[in-house]
Each structure stands twice: as C-alpha cells, then as structure tokens.
Design an enzyme around this catalytic site. Structure first.
Site, PDB file in Angstrom:
ATOM      1  N   ASP A  37       0.477   5.561   0.743  1.00 17.54           N
ATOM      2  CA  ASP A  37      -0.436   6.449   1.005  1.00 17.54           C
ATOM      3  C   ASP A  37      -0.576   7.730   0.036  1.00 17.54           C
ATOM      4  O   ASP A  37       0.072   7.654  -0.864  1.00 17.54           O
ATOM      5  CB  ASP A  37       0.030   7.078   2.180  1.00 17.54           C
ATOM      6  CG  ASP A  37       0.252   6.530   3.545  1.00 17.54           C
ATOM      7  OD1 ASP A  37      -0.526   5.475   3.644  1.00 17.54           O
ATOM      8  OD2 ASP A  37       1.025   6.972   4.563  1.00 17.54           O
ATOM      9  N   ARG A  45       0.918  -1.204  -0.090  1.00 21.33           N
ATOM     10  CA  ARG A  45      -0.091  -0.062  -0.135  1.00 21.33           C
ATOM     11  C   ARG A  45       0.891   1.324  -0.071  1.00 21.33           C
ATOM     12  O   ARG A  45       1.813   1.276   0.684  1.00 21.33           O
ATOM     13  CB  ARG A  45      -0.818   0.184   1.234  1.00 21.33           C
ATOM     14  CG  ARG A  45      -1.455  -1.246   1.616  1.00 21.33           C
ATOM     15  CD  ARG A  45      -2.264  -1.205   2.974  1.00 21.33           C
ATOM     16  NE  ARG A  45      -1.112  -0.685   4.086  1.00 21.33           N
ATOM     17  CZ  ARG A  45      -1.355  -1.469   5.289  1.00 21.33           C
ATOM     18  NH1 ARG A  45      -2.094  -2.761   5.215  1.00 21.33           N
ATOM     19  NH2 ARG A  45      -0.714  -1.106   6.313  1.00 21.33           N
ATOM     20  N   ARG A  61       6.580   8.067   8.110  1.00 23.03           N
ATOM     21  CA  ARG A  61       6.149   9.522   8.176  1.00 23.03           C
ATOM     22  C   ARG A  61       6.240   9.744   9.830  1.00 23.03           C
ATOM     23  O   ARG A  61       6.579  10.879  10.134  1.00 23.03           O
ATOM     24  CB  ARG A  61       4.899   9.652   7.730  1.00 23.03           C
ATOM     25  CG  ARG A  61       4.949   9.565   6.126  1.00 23.03           C
ATOM     26  CD  ARG A  61       3.607   9.558   5.469  1.00 23.03           C
ATOM     27  NE  ARG A  61       2.904  10.766   5.845  1.00 23.03           N
ATOM     28  CZ  ARG A  61       1.524  10.842   5.534  1.00 23.03           C
ATOM     29  NH1 ARG A  61       0.900   9.722   4.884  1.00 23.03           N
ATOM     30  NH2 ARG A  61       0.851  11.622   6.035  1.00 23.03           N
TER      31      ARG A  61
END
Lengths: 249, 249
Positions: free
Chosen positions: B52, B50, B198
């Site tokens: 973001d 995945r 992050r």
C-alpha cells in the site's frame, strides 16, 4: 509573572536550526507561532543554545515569561496540538523567576550517530551520517579519551563573530559505542563552542581512516588552530541529547 | 538469460506503494529508472507483493531477467548510487531461471509499529502509529493468538477487484511486544490478503479499548464479513519485514 520551562524534542531535518532568521524556517519561529495561537500573546522565548541547521534535539529547553494562567499540562497539550509532527513538547513546568534556559544551563550532552555499513539505511536518511568503512571502536575511544578534562578547544571551533573570549570547556564524557551497525559518539561538557561536536567527529573519523593517531589529539588541542583538526562532520548525525540545570531537573 | 534476485529496503513515506501507477510516484517506477541508467535496458521486474501507499519495507524482493553481464556486486553498488536516499539495495544474487519474486514466495513477515506514549515522537513521524492510551500487552497477545493457524480471513480483507477465490491463509506467528514506549505487532503467514495486517491491527486496538474482547476474535473470523472486524489502521506503522523463499534464502 510566571516563568515556564518547556522541554521540547524535534527532528531538525526540516529546520535551519533553533534561532529565528530571515528567509529560512527555524524551530523557534514555528514554536513561537504555536505559542501565539495558544496564549494570544508573544512572549520572549529563551532557548538553551543555538543549534545548527538540520541538527536534531531529543531534549531542548526553552524558558518564557507570561501572565497567562493556563495550567502547565494544558499548555503542553495545546502546543502539541498546534505544532507540526516533527516538533513535540515533552514537559512543561513552572520555575523560579531568575531561571533562564541559556544562562542557568550548567552542561549539555550531545550524541552523534553514524550508520556504519557499506549500504545506507533508508530509515536513517537525514538522521545519521552514513560511513562505509570499518570503524575500530577501541582506537576511536582512545582518541576520544584525550578530549576529557578542561582544555582550550579553539582548534575545535568554527570562528565567527559570535565566538569571543574564553575557549576553555570541560569535557566530562567522551565515548564511542556500537550497537549493531550504529556507532554513536556521546560527549558531555559544561558548554560547547560553535561546531565543536561536529569537528570532534570529523577528527575522530580522520583517526578511523589512519590519517591521524589517537595520540595526535593532545597536539591538535595544543595547536589552538582550527586547521589542525579534521573537517566538520555533517549536521544530520547530531542530536542535542540532554540539557543540565542545577536543581530544576 | 540471467535471473537476478534483488533484496531492497525502503522508507515508503514518500511513495504510493510498490506498483507502478499513473499520477503517483511508486517505488517500482523509481527502481526501474535506476535500473535503466545502469543496464541501458528496461527489464520486466517482478515484485514480491503489492504494498500500500506509505507502507515501508525492511526487506522487499524483486526478480528480473537480463542478458547484461554486470557482476551482482557492481549492480548493487551502481543501483545504490542512482537510487534516492530512501531506497537501498541490500543484496543481489543470481537465481535459477524459474525463480519468480512473487510466485516463488512461500511466506512473509510484517511488523506494525505503535508509539505508545501520550506525547508523539518527532523521529517516528510517518514511521509508526501514535497511540495515546495504555496498551495491555497480555490482552493484545491473547487476542493475537486467535489469528494463529489456517482460517478464512475474509473479515480481514478489503474487498476489491483484485481479491478473488481463496481467502484462507495460514498464520504462523502473531505476537505483540513492547520495548519502552514502542509496541510492535509481528505477524507471519504463507500469504496476506489486501489490507489484512492493517485490519488485524485496527481490530487489536478495538480490543485494547475494551470495545472487543480477545474471545471475540474467533467470532469475527467466523463471520467472514469485513464489517465484523475493526477499522483499517493507517499505513505509516506497517513494515514488510521478511520474505521467505525455499532454498534461495
């Protein structure tokens, strides 16, 4: 009356060049709108040159006269606050009353970026020309060297109502370099004609393709005929890199 | 049935991540549409992870099974023809039938870019975090070194329905470097939790600000509590840089 010199930087991919025009967004218009929000007046701003639609500037100079007393550092900060993310003010300083961003300019340097790989680089979309085939830097530099010196560059100029008079420009630097897959053409001169760098690049690419030889460049210059040179390379690869003034910077 | 491994590269600023979703454009959707135009079939494509919204990939791997006989080099060229300019296929090769872009992956490397200058860089809009204040690289690297090794990274994970089970990841590289005004944080691991890089960056910036000390990192890891770590840094600076597989590449 204070005379201010501002150095700005912009990603030109969203703008139809520097100069204000109808029905198209220009850097000058957006810059002027930010100025009005800070100064609450609309000074007449002088840009160092026309730039074509979608051309970028790592350094573009602007001068303006104002009675406003805002300190330079605060003007810089306030403009960066109101300007969009693709324009930034890098420097702001007070200059002598007779300074003019365009008329005081004694030279400029442009860089043209070419992404030279069979596969495009998504991060250079609108930022470089994508060129598939091998580029022989030695050959390109041999061709570029013929640009050096003072020549009538009529062959490297798109003629329009704005181009009149003297077509002689003195080239002080004209070189190609490679860093990985990025090939750059750097050219400095006392001034540039309309589309001059882009036509130089289009002509160098004709040399790369073997359709012209480096030794053809003097003949093309001599012809003083736009049709003798290669095509106009697209604007996305072009960056105004440095603006030269005497004393000031 | 052929099993193909494609390596792609994309500027994620226009996409809501890799995975197909309703009411938002994803890289997977655009990639699948290009595939359909080339293969005239809709293979089930497996992405390596995945990603973001607005996160970039210098290297993202995809595997898919097809009966189509198109040679790999032609598939690469045809996909690049149909894909938009902000996505490119870098490589295409045939792999063994049991290869799976996600399950065969043994590690990944991410890079986070920070433009560290009081003035923003218009050319890094959507491509890097703009951070005004001085960054002490020695201090950041002291903090980053504490990430190395195998730890339960629950504190560095946004918990949602997708995150279950084992929160232990093994970090093999965690270092900050500066090149001019660009500061990068590079981190490699056998796998990453949701938002992990992050949150690491957000925590490193807390260290830069003096609100945390490098020695606080082990305590934050130990807490196994998202609230112990710093904020989640914005997606624009994050790049999936490399995907590791055994043997294949």
């Amino acid at each position: 009356m204070r005379n201010l010199l501002l150095t700005i930087c912009y990603d030109g991919s969203g703008y139809h060049g520097w100069q204000i025009q109808q029905n198209a967004v220009s850097v000058q218009q957006v810059f002027q709108e930010a100025l009005v929000r800070v100064l609450h007046e609309k000074p007449d701003i002088k840009g160092c040159s026309r730039t074509d639609s979608f051309v970028h500037a790592r350094e573009y100079c602007v001068s303006l006269k104002t009675e406003h007393t805002i300190p330079c550092a605060r003007l810089l900060g306030a403009l960066n606050h109101f300007l969009p993310e693709d324009i930034a003010v890098l420097d702001c300083r007070e200059v002598s009353p007779d300074f003019h961003a365009r008329y005081s300019c004694i030279g400029k340097e442009y860089v043209y970026q070419i992404w030279n790989n069979p596969v495009r680089n998504p991060f250079l979309n609108h930022r470089a020309l994508h060129y598939w085939y091998a580029l022989d830097l030695d050959k390109l530099n041999k061709a570029a060297a013929h640009f050096l010196g003072a020549h009538d560059f009529s062959s490297f100029c798109t003629m329009d109502a704005r181009e009149r008079g003297n077509f002689v420009r003195t080239i002080t630097k004209a070189e190609c370099a490679r860093e990985g897959d990025m090939v750059t053409f750097t050219v400095a001169a006392d001034g540039f004609l309309y589309n001059m760098v882009r036509i130089m690049v289009g002509t160098l690419l004709r040399v790369a393709q073997g359709k012209l030889q480096p030794e053809d460049i003097p003949r093309i210059i001599e012809a003083k005929d736009r049709k003798a040179a290669g095509p106009t390379a697209p604007p996305c690869g072009l960056y105004l890199n440095h603006v030269y003034y005497e004393d000031v910077k």
